[in-house]
Design a protein around this motif. Structure first.
Motif, mmCIF file in Angstrom:
data_model
loop_
_atom_site.group_PDB
_atom_site.id
_atom_site.type_symbol
_atom_site.label_atom_id
_atom_site.label_comp_id
_atom_site.label_asym_id
_atom_site.label_seq_id
_atom_site.Cartn_x
_atom_site.Cartn_y
_atom_site.Cartn_z
ATOM 1 N N ARG A 60 -33.974 -50.416 -108.714
ATOM 2 C CA ARG A 60 -32.701 -49.707 -108.684
ATOM 3 C C ARG A 60 -32.024 -49.896 -110.031
ATOM 4 N NH1 ARG A 60 -32.634 -53.419 -104.184
ATOM 5 N NH2 ARG A 60 -33.650 -52.396 -102.431
ATOM 6 N N GLY A 61 -31.574 -48.804 -110.598
ATOM 7 C CA GLY A 61 -30.915 -48.884 -111.897
ATOM 8 C C GLY A 61 -30.013 -47.697 -112.120
ATOM 9 N N ARG A 62 -29.226 -47.755 -113.177
ATOM 10 C CA ARG A 62 -28.270 -46.690 -113.454
ATOM 11 C C ARG A 62 -28.959 -45.371 -113.779
ATOM 12 N NH1 ARG A 62 -23.832 -49.922 -117.229
ATOM 13 N NH2 ARG A 62 -23.206 -51.442 -115.624
ATOM 14 N N ALA A 63 -30.103 -45.456 -114.473
ATOM 15 C CA ALA A 63 -30.802 -44.216 -114.828
ATOM 16 C C ALA A 63 -31.222 -43.463 -113.569
ATOM 17 C CB ALA A 63 -32.025 -44.533 -115.690
ATOM 18 N N LEU A 64 -31.773 -44.186 -112.593
ATOM 19 C CA LEU A 64 -32.188 -43.549 -111.341
ATOM 20 C C LEU A 64 -30.986 -42.969 -110.606
ATOM 21 C CD1 LEU A 64 -34.363 -42.900 -109.249
ATOM 22 C CD2 LEU A 64 -34.054 -45.205 -108.313
ATOM 23 N N LEU A 65 -29.865 -43.665 -110.610
ATOM 24 C CA LEU A 65 -28.671 -43.168 -109.929
ATOM 25 C C LEU A 65 -28.154 -41.886 -110.583
ATOM 26 C CD1 LEU A 65 -26.898 -46.587 -109.427
ATOM 27 C CD2 LEU A 65 -27.663 -45.093 -107.590
ATOM 28 N N VAL A 66 -28.177 -41.852 -111.917
ATOM 29 C CA VAL A 66 -27.711 -40.646 -112.613
ATOM 30 C C VAL A 66 -28.632 -39.470 -112.323
ATOM 31 C CG1 VAL A 66 -27.337 -39.629 -114.892
ATOM 32 C CG2 VAL A 66 -26.537 -41.946 -114.421
ATOM 33 N N ILE A 67 -29.943 -39.705 -112.367
ATOM 34 C CA ILE A 67 -30.895 -38.627 -112.068
ATOM 35 C C ILE A 67 -30.711 -38.142 -110.640
ATOM 36 C CG2 ILE A 67 -33.344 -38.076 -111.852
ATOM 37 C CD1 ILE A 67 -33.878 -40.058 -114.104
ATOM 38 N N ASP A 68 -30.488 -39.071 -109.721
ATOM 39 C CA ASP A 68 -30.257 -38.707 -108.327
ATOM 40 C C ASP A 68 -29.049 -37.784 -108.210
ATOM 41 O OD1 ASP A 68 -30.352 -38.586 -105.598
ATOM 42 O OD2 ASP A 68 -29.731 -40.663 -105.255
ATOM 43 N N LEU A 69 -27.987 -38.112 -108.915
ATOM 44 C CA LEU A 69 -26.784 -37.294 -108.869
ATOM 45 C C LEU A 69 -27.034 -35.913 -109.472
ATOM 46 C CD1 LEU A 69 -23.753 -37.454 -108.076
ATOM 47 C CD2 LEU A 69 -23.289 -38.162 -110.434
ATOM 48 N N LEU A 70 -27.770 -35.847 -110.569
ATOM 49 C CA LEU A 70 -28.035 -34.563 -111.228
ATOM 50 C C LEU A 70 -28.923 -33.673 -110.370
ATOM 51 C CD1 LEU A 70 -28.591 -35.746 -114.912
ATOM 52 C CD2 LEU A 70 -26.571 -34.637 -113.944
ATOM 53 N N VAL A 71 -29.960 -34.242 -109.751
ATOM 54 C CA VAL A 71 -30.843 -33.446 -108.894
ATOM 55 C C VAL A 71 -30.066 -32.894 -107.705
ATOM 56 C CG1 VAL A 71 -32.838 -33.557 -107.356
ATOM 57 C CG2 VAL A 71 -32.939 -34.641 -109.600
ATOM 58 N N THR A 72 -29.230 -33.726 -107.112
ATOM 59 C CA THR A 72 -28.427 -33.266 -105.973
ATOM 60 C C THR A 72 -27.455 -32.167 -106.391
ATOM 61 O OG1 THR A 72 -28.596 -35.475 -104.999
ATOM 62 C CG2 THR A 72 -26.897 -34.020 -104.127
ATOM 63 N N MET A 73 -26.833 -32.337 -107.549
ATOM 64 C CA MET A 73 -25.920 -31.313 -108.030
ATOM 65 C C MET A 73 -26.668 -30.008 -108.318
ATOM 66 S SD MET A 73 -22.808 -30.465 -108.787
ATOM 67 C CE MET A 73 -21.836 -31.956 -109.101
ATOM 68 N N GLY A 74 -27.879 -30.116 -108.850
ATOM 69 C CA GLY A 74 -28.674 -28.912 -109.099
ATOM 70 C C GLY A 74 -28.997 -28.168 -107.818
ATOM 71 N N CYS A 75 -29.404 -28.899 -106.784
ATOM 72 C CA CYS A 75 -29.686 -28.257 -105.494
ATOM 73 C C CYS A 75 -28.424 -27.625 -104.912
ATOM 74 C CB CYS A 75 -30.274 -29.273 -104.520
ATOM 75 S SG CYS A 75 -31.906 -29.880 -104.973
ATOM 76 N N LEU A 76 -27.289 -28.304 -105.081
ATOM 77 C CA LEU A 76 -26.034 -27.765 -104.569
ATOM 78 C C LEU A 76 -25.655 -26.476 -105.291
ATOM 79 C CD1 LEU A 76 -23.438 -28.080 -102.845
ATOM 80 C CD2 LEU A 76 -22.504 -29.474 -104.713
ATOM 81 N N LEU A 77 -25.793 -26.458 -106.612
ATOM 82 C CA LEU A 77 -25.411 -25.278 -107.393
ATOM 83 C C LEU A 77 -26.384 -24.114 -107.208
ATOM 84 C CD1 LEU A 77 -24.230 -26.960 -110.724
ATOM 85 C CD2 LEU A 77 -22.849 -26.172 -108.786
ATOM 86 N N ALA A 78 -27.539 -24.371 -106.587
ATOM 87 C CA ALA A 78 -28.473 -23.289 -106.287
ATOM 88 C C ALA A 78 -28.063 -22.512 -105.041
ATOM 89 C CB ALA A 78 -29.881 -23.845 -106.106
ATOM 90 N N SER A 79 -27.077 -23.026 -104.307
ATOM 91 C CA SER A 79 -26.670 -22.379 -103.051
ATOM 92 C C SER A 79 -26.215 -20.941 -103.216
ATOM 93 C CB SER A 79 -25.573 -23.219 -102.373
ATOM 94 O OG SER A 79 -26.074 -24.470 -101.981
ATOM 95 N N PRO A 80 -25.437 -20.567 -104.257
ATOM 96 C CA PRO A 80 -25.009 -19.163 -104.369
ATOM 97 C C PRO A 80 -26.173 -18.184 -104.454
ATOM 98 C CG PRO A 80 -23.705 -20.555 -105.821
ATOM 99 C CD PRO A 80 -24.807 -21.409 -105.290
ATOM 100 N N TYR A 81 -27.281 -18.587 -105.058
ATOM 101 C CA TYR A 81 -28.436 -17.695 -105.163
ATOM 102 C C TYR A 81 -29.125 -17.540 -103.812
ATOM 103 C CZ TYR A 81 -27.605 -18.708 -110.061
ATOM 104 O OH TYR A 81 -27.015 -18.862 -111.288
ATOM 105 N N VAL A 82 -29.030 -18.581 -102.972
ATOM 106 C CA VAL A 82 -29.601 -18.471 -101.622
ATOM 107 C C VAL A 82 -28.659 -17.671 -100.719
ATOM 108 C CG1 VAL A 82 -30.412 -19.773 -99.615
ATOM 109 C CG2 VAL A 82 -30.798 -20.658 -101.933
ATOM 110 N N GLN A 83 -27.356 -17.880 -100.856
ATOM 111 C CA GLN A 83 -26.376 -17.214 -100.011
ATOM 112 C C GLN A 83 -26.195 -15.739 -100.374
ATOM 113 O OE1 GLN A 83 -23.152 -19.811 -100.970
ATOM 114 N NE2 GLN A 83 -23.361 -21.012 -99.072
ATOM 115 N N GLY A 84 -26.363 -15.444 -101.654
ATOM 116 C CA GLY A 84 -26.146 -14.065 -102.080
ATOM 117 C C GLY A 84 -24.678 -13.728 -102.114
ATOM 118 N N SER A 85 -24.338 -12.523 -101.704
ATOM 119 C CA SER A 85 -22.943 -12.070 -101.761
ATOM 120 C C SER A 85 -22.058 -12.765 -100.747
ATOM 121 C CB SER A 85 -22.882 -10.551 -101.515
ATOM 122 O OG SER A 85 -23.436 -10.241 -100.231
ATOM 123 N N GLY A 86 -22.654 -13.537 -99.828
ATOM 124 C CA GLY A 86 -21.846 -14.253 -98.831
ATOM 125 C C GLY A 86 -21.203 -15.496 -99.368
#
Length: 371
Positions: A60-86
C-alpha cells in the motif's frame, strides 16, 4: 497489522458488491443509450477491482492510492458517453453507481479522516459536474456527495483510532512480556549474583585497605543491578504524551554511598526536562565525589505535586565555605553554574544551595511540572 488488514478486506468486499450493483443497473435499468460502451466500462471496473484487491493486500502506498483515484474518476467521467443525451440533472445514475466509494474508503483507511475527505471531495465534484451542477447551486440536492464525504471522515477516524488501539495493545503485550522476563531474571540474579556482591561488599569492608575499595565497588554494582531488575516501564499513555518518569532516571544513581528515595508513583516530566534534571543531579553527586572524602554518603530525595517537581541532594561532607561558589564562578570554574544552575534555569526552574561547614551541603532543584 491484523486489524488494518481487516479494513482492506472489507474494502475489497465493498468494491465487489458495488461492482455487481453497477452491472445490475446497466443490465436491468433503462436510460443508457450506449449499453455496449457501458459494459466496456464495467469490464474496466472489474479488472481494476481485481487489481486493487490484490495490490492492497500486498503493498500500500501513495502512488497506488493516486492511481486508484484517477482510474475511478476516469470511469465516472465516461458516464455521459454511456448515458447519451439523458445525461444531466434529470439523467440516470452514472454507470459507476456506488463503486466510486472504493477509493474514498481506501484513502480513509490509509491516511485517516482528512485523506478520506479529500478523496471524497474530488470524486463528489466530478459526480456533481456530471449531474449538471456546474454553478454549484446549494439548494440542489447533493445527498450522494454529502454521504461520500461523511463516509470518508467517519471511516478514516475509526481506522485511525483502531490503529492506535492496536499499537497500544501490542506495546502492552510487549511490556507484559518484558516484565515477566525481568521477574524471571530477577529471581536468578537474586539467588546468585546479588548475594555474591553483597558478600564481597561485607567482607571487603571487614578486611579494609584495598579490599574495602573493592567492597564499595561491589556494593555500588549491587545497588545498580537491583535497580535495573526492579525498574518498571512507564505506561504507554505517558510515552505517547512525551512524558518520562524522572524517578526512574534518578534511581540509577543509587549505590553503596548514594541513597535514592522516590515516590511509588511516577514523577512525570517532559522527556527533555527529565534528562536535564537527572544530569543536574549527576553533576551534584560528582561534586560530592570530587570534593569530599572517600566514603562520604549522599541522599537524593524526589517529590512532586501538580505544579512542580523537587529533587534534593544532600551529603554529610565538610560543606562549602561561605562565598566559595561565587569565587569559583569568578575564576571561570563554571561547573555548578552551568551543570546545575544553568540546566535548571533553562527549564524555568530554580536551584538553591544550603551549606553549613562541617555539616554537609544540600542542593534543591525545582522545575515546573507539565500540565
Amino acid at each position: 497489522m491484523e486489524i488494518e488488514g481487516s479494513f482492506w478486506r472489507a474494502i475489497a468486499v465493498y468494491r465487489i458488491a458495488s461492482l455487481a450493483y453497477a452491472a445490475l443497473l446497466l443490465a436491468g435499468a433503462g436510460g443508457y443509450q450506449r449499453p455496449a460502451l457501458g459494459w466496456l466500462v464495467i469490464g474496466v471496473m472489474a479488472l481494476w477491482t481485481a487489481a486493487t484487491t490484490f495490490a492492497y493486500s500486498v503493498a500500500r502506498g501513495r502512488a497506488l492510492l493516486v492511481i486508484d483515484l484517477l482510474v475511478t474518476m476516469g470511469c465516472l467521467l465516461a458516464s455521459p458517453y454511456v448515458q447519451g443525451s439523458g445525461a444531466g440533472p434529470a439523467g440516470v445514475m452514472p454507470v459507476t453507481a456506488t463503486w466510486i466509494g472504493g477509493p474514498v474508503l481506501a484513502w480513509a483507511v490509509y491516511g485517516g479522516r482528512r485523506a478520506g475527505v479529500v478523496a471524497a471531495i474530488i470524486l463528489s465534484l466530478g459526480d456533481l459536474w456530471l449531474r449538471g451542477l456546474r454553478a454549484f447551486d446549494l439548494f440542489v440536492p447533493a445527498s450522494g456527495a454529502v454521504l461520500l464525504i461523511l463516509a470518508g471522515a467517519v471511516v478514516g477516524h475509526v481506522a485511525r483510532l483502531t490503529k492506535q488501539a492496536e499499537e497500544r495493545l501490542q506495546r502492552a503485550v510487549e511490556m507484559e512480556a518484558a516484565g515477566r522476563e525481568r521477574e524471571r531474571l530477577a529471581r536468578g540474579i537474586h539467588d546468585s549474583v546479588l548475594q555474591v556482591l553483597a558478600l564481597v561488599q561485607r567482607r571487603g569492608l571487614e578486611i579494609g585497605g584495598e579490599a574495602a575499595e573493592l567492597g564499595r565497588l561491589a556494593g555500588g554494582q549491587e545497588a545498580a543491578l537491583r535497580e535495573m531488575i526492579r525498574g518498571e516501564p512507564v505506561s504507554a499513555r505517558y510515552e505517547d504524551a512525551g512524558l518520562t518518569d524522572v524517578g526512574a532516571l534518578l534511581r540509577r544513581y543509587g549505590s553503596a554511598t548514594v541513597t535514592v528515595s522516590t515516590p511509588a508513583t511516577p514523577l512525570l516530566l517532559r522527556a527533555e526536562q527529565a534528562r536535564e534534571v537527572a544530569a543536574a543531579v549527576g553533576a551534584a553527586l560528582d561534586n560530592v565525589r570530587r570534593h569530599c572524602e572517600e566514603g562520604t554518603r549522599a541522599w537524593v530525595f524526589a517529590e512532586g505535586d501538580a505544579e512542580s517537581v523537587t529533587v534534593t541532594v544532600r551529603d554529610d561532607g565538610p560543606g562549602i565555605p561561605a562565598g566559595r561558589l561565587a569565587e569559583a564562578e569568578a575564576e571561570g570554574r563554571l561547573g555548578v553554574a552551568q551543570s546545575i544552575r544553568g540546566r535548571v534555569a533553562n527549564l524555568g526552574g530554580t536551584a538553591g544551595f544550603i551549606s553549613v561547614p562541617g555539616q554537609g551541603t544540600e542542593v534543591e532543584l525545582t522545575v515546573p511540572a507539565p500540565a
